[in-house]
Design a protein around this motif. Structure first.
Motif, mmCIF file in Angstrom:
data_model
loop_
_atom_site.group_PDB
_atom_site.id
_atom_site.type_symbol
_atom_site.label_atom_id
_atom_site.label_comp_id
_atom_site.label_asym_id
_atom_site.label_seq_id
_atom_site.Cartn_x
_atom_site.Cartn_y
_atom_site.Cartn_z
ATOM 1 N N GLU A 1 0.804 -1.228 0.000
ATOM 2 C CA GLU A 1 0.000 0.000 0.000
ATOM 3 C C GLU A 1 0.837 1.278 0.000
ATOM 4 O OE1 GLU A 1 -3.130 -0.306 -0.400
ATOM 5 O OE2 GLU A 1 -3.428 -2.423 0.118
ATOM 6 N N LYS B 1 1.386 3.057 3.638
ATOM 7 C CA LYS B 1 0.301 3.460 4.541
ATOM 8 C C LYS B 1 -0.925 2.597 4.276
ATOM 9 C CE LYS B 1 1.519 8.316 5.373
ATOM 10 N NZ LYS B 1 1.037 9.719 5.334
ATOM 11 N N TYR B 2 -1.498 2.097 5.376
ATOM 12 C CA TYR B 2 -2.642 1.202 5.243
ATOM 13 C C TYR B 2 -3.650 1.499 6.344
ATOM 14 C CZ TYR B 2 -5.260 -3.235 5.437
ATOM 15 O OH TYR B 2 -6.236 -4.192 5.471
ATOM 16 N N GLN B 3 -4.868 1.853 5.923
ATOM 17 C CA GLN B 3 -5.913 2.152 6.900
ATOM 18 C C GLN B 3 -6.545 0.836 7.358
ATOM 19 O OE1 GLN B 3 -9.760 4.197 5.890
ATOM 20 N NE2 GLN B 3 -8.964 5.759 7.288
ATOM 21 N N THR C 1 -8.589 0.384 10.100
ATOM 22 C CA THR C 1 -9.995 0.728 10.334
ATOM 23 C C THR C 1 -10.083 2.246 10.243
ATOM 24 O OG1 THR C 1 -9.714 0.926 12.729
ATOM 25 C CG2 THR C 1 -10.351 -1.236 11.886
ATOM 26 N N PRO C 2 -11.262 2.797 10.135
ATOM 27 C CA PRO C 2 -11.360 4.262 10.120
ATOM 28 C C PRO C 2 -10.698 4.863 11.363
ATOM 29 C CG PRO C 2 -13.431 3.300 9.455
ATOM 30 C CD PRO C 2 -12.582 2.156 9.901
ATOM 31 N N GLY C 3 -9.740 5.719 11.144
ATOM 32 C CA GLY C 3 -9.040 6.363 12.252
ATOM 33 C C GLY C 3 -7.795 5.644 12.704
ATOM 34 N N VAL C 4 -7.533 4.454 12.175
ATOM 35 C CA VAL C 4 -6.333 3.682 12.555
ATOM 36 C C VAL C 4 -5.562 3.336 11.291
ATOM 37 C CG1 VAL C 4 -5.419 1.604 13.649
ATOM 38 C CG2 VAL C 4 -7.461 2.723 14.589
ATOM 39 N N THR C 5 -4.360 3.915 11.186
ATOM 40 C CA THR C 5 -3.521 3.702 10.008
ATOM 41 C C THR C 5 -2.197 3.068 10.412
ATOM 42 O OG1 THR C 5 -4.486 5.597 8.866
ATOM 43 C CG2 THR C 5 -2.357 4.818 8.063
ATOM 44 N N THR D 1 1.680 2.144 9.312
ATOM 45 C CA THR D 1 2.705 2.660 8.395
ATOM 46 C C THR D 1 3.923 1.749 8.395
ATOM 47 O OG1 THR D 1 3.708 4.038 10.122
ATOM 48 C CG2 THR D 1 1.967 5.044 8.789
#
Length: 547
Positions: free
Chosen positions: A297, A300-302, A304-308, A310
């Motif tokens: 990615e 950077k990979y999300q 869940t919404p709000g949790v990324t 790296t």
């Protein structure tokens, strides 16, 4: 009054005082005999007990690591001292102590007080010849460590009373302590011995042999000391285990402390060295194919919404082997989604994480794993690369030994007592472990652990870098890290598993840059010491050391 009467009266008067004296004598001799006899015996007849003998601690080759030697201690009997000041002045040159200190101890004593322990032979001789009234000498045993601070965190410490306070001296105290010799002693009014009889000859315990190797211990401590003395890290530890049987060969810590063994007592977030758990679960349960790729990615990979999540560097498609080589958090988080919480948790527990190892050392930490119910998508994802959990260095050492030997988890063995090593369990199939071991060789050959390579020899392992929690903010620090490397060699037939953990390294902080080189230095010295032939005919191109 006639003469006879006068004599009778006179005799009666003369003998009258004897009646109460006789009654008193009868009372003391008959009714109080036992009590007074015991009191009198206590004044001049006592049962003296020498210091209990303590066994030697030996390394695996029979070389002494700890031994008790004869010593002496002196005390004051305050009842026999008329002037504490004069008494102190007389003893000061003999004990090499300030006269004021001796006088103070004498005045503060209720009856007896120690003046000096661990006296030298010269001090003992001079004090014996001086015959100072009110001074008593007691033979004792002093615990000495011939190799200085070598392995002191493992060996521990013995207190003034001869009892173990830390380390093996504490955990093995009963086995190390013998039965003291007891003697019946009769002394005269001035305290001099006039009769002595041994009533119990006591018992000297057998030496306790350890699995530690003094030379390996020295090499491990030297490898740490080189960086510690230069201030390259705040704290560090190194451990060596024989993966074939679980025997602990060395446990080193910087700075050395006989009261603390961080390899057993501490727990830390391991970071990427824990990725091996996720990878092995995936291979063992056939949920990931060797040629299957996972996209990085771009770094950077999300989750869940709000949790990324790296990565240190942006990556594209990667196989599982390449995920380990590049130490990709994103890649391993995607793999653990395939593995699932139950499989991941089961294998982490099979490796022994979250439970004490059973090592014969006090204060062992069990570490901490999230319960299965807390392994949500986020919890599982961060656990896959060694965050949100805590392990002890000894647990991590044992886990990599299990991979090195084909899948057997051994209980750490530290006592060379003739008993067979304890096999805890098989953690995974031999096939899966063999595949993961090949991947860990790739981490050294082509990945982040290039600095762990040793010319002519195959090595396998994994680097780890984790941010530390700031104790003030309770959040991850932006400047404090734990760098580590866990590996084994020679990879063709592993003889040593080595773990290096460095807390708060200065400057470079990635495990591949600061911990892996210590593995390489120590490993090369062990190989040279044993004279093992090379198992790699040609060396592949070097990779780039990173995480």
């Amino acid at each position: 009054m006639d003469l006879g009467l006068r004599l009778t009266v006179a005799a009666s008067l003369a003998l009258a005082p004897l009646l109460p004296l006789g009654a008193r004598l009868a009372y003391l001799q008959v009714l109080r005999h036992d009590n007074l006899s015991n009191r009198a015996s206590g004044e001049f007849a006592r049962v003296a007990q020498e210091a209990a003998p303590r066994a030697d601690l030996l390394d695996r080759q029979g070389r002494v690591l700890a031994r008790s030697i004869p010593s002496w201690s002196c005390f004051v009997d305050k009842a026999m001292v008329k002037d504490a000041g004069v008494f102190g002045a007389k003893l000061a040159p003999l004990l090499k102590l300030p006269a004021s200190e001796i006088a103070r101890k004498t005045r503060a004593a209720s009856r007896f007080a120690w003046l000096k322990t661990r006296m030298t032979q010269e001090e003992f001789q001079k004090l014996s010849e001086a015959r100072v009234e009110g001074v008593g000498l007691v033979p004792t045993l002093e615990r000495v460590y011939p190799n200085g601070d070598l392995a002191r965190g493992v060996l521990g410490l013995v207190g003034a009373e001869g009892k173990g306070l830390a380390g093996l001296e504490l955990s093995q105290d009963k086995r190390l302590t013998g039965r003291a010799r007891r003697m019946e002693v009769i002394r005269d009014g001035q305290g001099r011995t006039i009769y002595k009889n041994v009533s119990d000859s006591g018992d000297s315990p057998e030496p306790v042999r350890l699995t530690l190797d003094r030379t390996a211990q020295f090499l491990a401590e030297e490898a740490l000391r080189e960086g510690g003395e230069k201030g390259q890290f705040k704290e560090g530890s190194v451990a060596i285990q024989d993966p074939r049987n679980g025997e602990i060969l060395a446990m080193a810590a910087w700075p050395p402390n006989p009261l603390r063994n961080p390899l057993v007592q501490d727990a830390f977030e391991p970071g990427s060295t824990f990725k091996v758990v996720t990878a092995l679960a995936a291979v063992d349960d056939h949920v990931v194919r060797p040629d299957e790729v996972f996209n990085g990615e771009g770094g950077k990979y999300q989750l869940t919404p709000g949790v990324t999540i790296t990565d240190h560097e942006p990556e594209g498609d990667m196989t599982l082997s390449q995920i380990l080589e590049k130490s990709s958090n994103i890649g391993i988080a995607k793999v653990v989604e395939r593995v699932g919480a139950t499989r991941f948790y089961r294998l982490a527990r099979a490796f022994g994480f979250g439970a004490k190892t059973g090592a014969p050392l006090p204060g062992e930490s069990a570490g901490e794993l999230k319960p299965l119910s807390d392994l949500t998508k986020v919890g599982l994802g961060v656990s896959s690369y060694g965050y949100g959990l805590a392990v002890s260095p000894l647990q991590m050492l044992g886990a990599y030994s299990a991979i090195a030997n084909g899948g057997t988890l051994w209980e750490p063995k530290m006592l060379a007592d003739g008993k067979p090593p304890v096999k805890v369990r098989r953690v995974a199939s031999e096939r899966a472990v063999r595949e993961i071991s090949q991947m860990l060789e790739g981490v050294v050959d082509r990945g982040t652990a290039a600095s762990a390579r040793i010319a002519g020899y195959r090595a396998a392992g994994k680097t780890g870098t984790a941010r530390k929690i700031d104790p003030l903010t309770r959040k991850y620090s932006a400047t404090a890290y734990t760098a580590s490397f866990a590996g084994y060699l020679p990879a063709s037939a592993p003889r040593w598993t080595i773990l290096v953990v460095l807390h708060e390294p200065k400057g470079a902080y990635y495990g591949g840059l600061v911990a892996a080189p210590i593995f390489a230095r120590l490993g090369s010295r062990l190989l040279a010491l044993e004279g093992l032939p090379p198992d790699r005919p040609t060396d592949p191109a070097l990779g780039t050391a990173r995480r």
